[in-house]
Write an enzyme that holds these catalytic residues in place. Structure first.
Site, short mmCIF file in Angstrom:
data_model
loop_
_atom_site.label_atom_id
_atom_site.label_comp_id
_atom_site.label_asym_id
_atom_site.label_seq_id
_atom_site.Cartn_x
_atom_site.Cartn_y
_atom_site.Cartn_z
N SER A 64 0.79 -1.24 0.00
CA SER A 64 0.00 0.00 0.00
C SER A 64 0.82 1.28 0.00
CB SER A 64 -0.93 0.03 1.21
OG SER A 64 -2.10 -0.65 0.92
N LYS A 67 0.44 3.36 -2.99
CA LYS A 67 -0.75 4.21 -3.21
C LYS A 67 -0.39 5.69 -3.17
CE LYS A 67 -3.85 0.68 -1.31
NZ LYS A 67 -4.59 0.22 -0.11
N TYR A 189 -3.50 -2.40 -10.58
CA TYR A 189 -3.42 -2.22 -9.12
C TYR A 189 -2.55 -3.29 -8.46
CZ TYR A 189 -4.90 -2.28 -4.24
OH TYR A 189 -4.89 -2.30 -2.86
N TYR A 240 -4.41 2.85 7.76
CA TYR A 240 -5.62 2.04 7.90
C TYR A 240 -6.51 2.64 8.99
CZ TYR A 240 -2.21 -0.95 5.54
OH TYR A 240 -1.24 -1.42 4.70
N VAL A 258 1.19 -3.72 3.93
CA VAL A 258 1.15 -5.02 4.61
C VAL A 258 2.43 -5.84 4.42
CG1 VAL A 258 -1.38 -5.22 4.71
CG2 VAL A 258 -0.14 -6.15 2.74
N1 GLU Z 1 -2.32 -5.19 -2.36
C1 GLU Z 1 -2.84 -5.19 -1.01
C2 GLU Z 1 -4.34 -5.33 -1.04
O1 GLU Z 1 -4.97 -4.72 -1.88
C3 GLU Z 1 -2.42 -3.93 -0.33
C4 GLU Z 1 -2.69 -4.01 1.12
C5 GLU Z 1 -1.92 -3.04 1.96
O2 GLU Z 1 -0.69 -2.98 1.93
O3 GLU Z 1 -2.61 -2.33 2.69
O4 GLU Z 1 -4.91 -6.03 -0.27
#
Ligand code: GLU
Length: 304
Positions: A64, A67, A189, A240, A258
């Site tokens: 993430s 992002k 993605y 999060y 994650v």
């Molecule tokens: N590719 C992971 C997902 O979409 C990213 C999760 C993360 O790092 O928060 O679940």
């Protein structure tokens, strides 16, 4: 003068005594093949000095954290029109939560929860000529490092198990907030999330957010105002449903993934990246958060 070298050594000592290192993410099977004992920190001052401890040069799955790069690239293409399709409020919910998306008519709470990042991926798929390679070029360029690459095994592993992300993308599509095909957007993605970078590379890549939009190579990649807004979203939405706790404990804008990485920054001062793959219950690196709390306390530096 702050003795950063000494501070990082003290952090290393504390962390090495810690028995509970959290749990490695296994919902993407390919992520589970990582040694939980890895620990690295890299600190890059805006003035140029760098400090490091542990496995700071070892690449890991940034997940993430990517992002932030996709948001920055999308903002440099369409800027304010993004906010017609996305909000900028913390969700207070896990990153893959879906019920809010339905309640709020397909407008994701922010670009860092999965549904929001999928809308950003849709924008990039529309705007970029060769989405996956153009995105990779962008990350390589802001970092100044052409060795950065996707991990195709991790992308494939997530594609095979990404049921919740397929659900989110289909829900977005049903609310007319996804212009391209679900499969095409998710393929982008999953690759974006599979990028592998080290702590050292991440601090270089995030330099532009600490340096008012100008990257290490002295090129302006964002306006000052865009960098300010991205930092604000990192502070309120970067962790999060633990963004409040991170602001409380650490007091810096940042983003976690994650894969166990966290990048945080103090505008005009420094960028710091930490990697420890064991996660706490909320999906943030357990020792990474602890290390950053210790860092801002000992250095007496935070935005507050
Ligand atoms: N590719 C992971 C997902 O979409 C990213 C999760 C993360 O790092 O928060 O679940």
């Amino acid at each position: 003068m702050i003795d950063y070298h000494n501070i990082l050594e003290r952090i290393n000592q504390t962390v090495s005594k810690e028995k509970d290192k959290g749990k490695i993410a296994s919902y993407i099977p390919e992520l589970a093949n990582v040694d939980i004992n890895n620990f690295g920190v890299h600190l890059h001052l805006v003035s140029g000095k760098e400090y490091a401890i542990g496995n700071s040069e070892q690449k890991f799955s940034i997940q993430s954290i990517s992002k932030v790069f996709s948001l920055a690239l999308a903002m440099s293409h369409i800027d304010t029109a993004i906010w017609e399709r996305l909000d900028v409020e913390p969700s207070g919910n896990p990153f893959n939560h879906l019920s809010l998306l339905e309640l709020e008519n397909g407008i994701p709470r922010n670009p860092f929860i999965n549904s929001g990042a999928i809308v950003i991926a849709d924008i990039l798929v529309s705007k970029l000529k060769n989405p996956k390679s153009d995105f990779l070029d962008y990350v390589r360029e802001i970092t100044g490092d052409n060795s950065i690459d996707y991990n195709y095994k991790v992308a494939q592993s997530e594609k095979e198990t990404g049921y919740t992300n397929y659900a989110a993308a289909n829900l977005l599509k049903s609310f007319n907030n996804l212009n391209n095909d679900v499969d095409v957007v998710l393929d982008f993605y999953f690759h974006q999330c599979s990028l592998e970078m080290s702590c050292s590379q991440l601090t270089k890549a995030f330099y532009l957010f600490a340096n008012q939009g100008e990257c290490l190579a002295r090129k302006s990649r964002l306006t000052k105002s865009q960098a300010k807004r991205i930092n604000a979203i990192m502070l309120t939405c970067g962790f999060y449903d633990e963004a409040g706790e991170f602001a409380f404990e650490v007091g810096l804008p940042g983003k976690s993934g994650v894969g166990g990485g966290i990048v945080a920054l103090l505008p005009n001062e420094f960028v710091i990246s930490v990697w420890s793959p064991g996660l706490n219950e909320r999906g943030n690196s357990k020792l990474g958060m602890q290390a950053l709390e210790q860092f801002t306390t000992l250095a007496n530096q935070s935005i507050f």
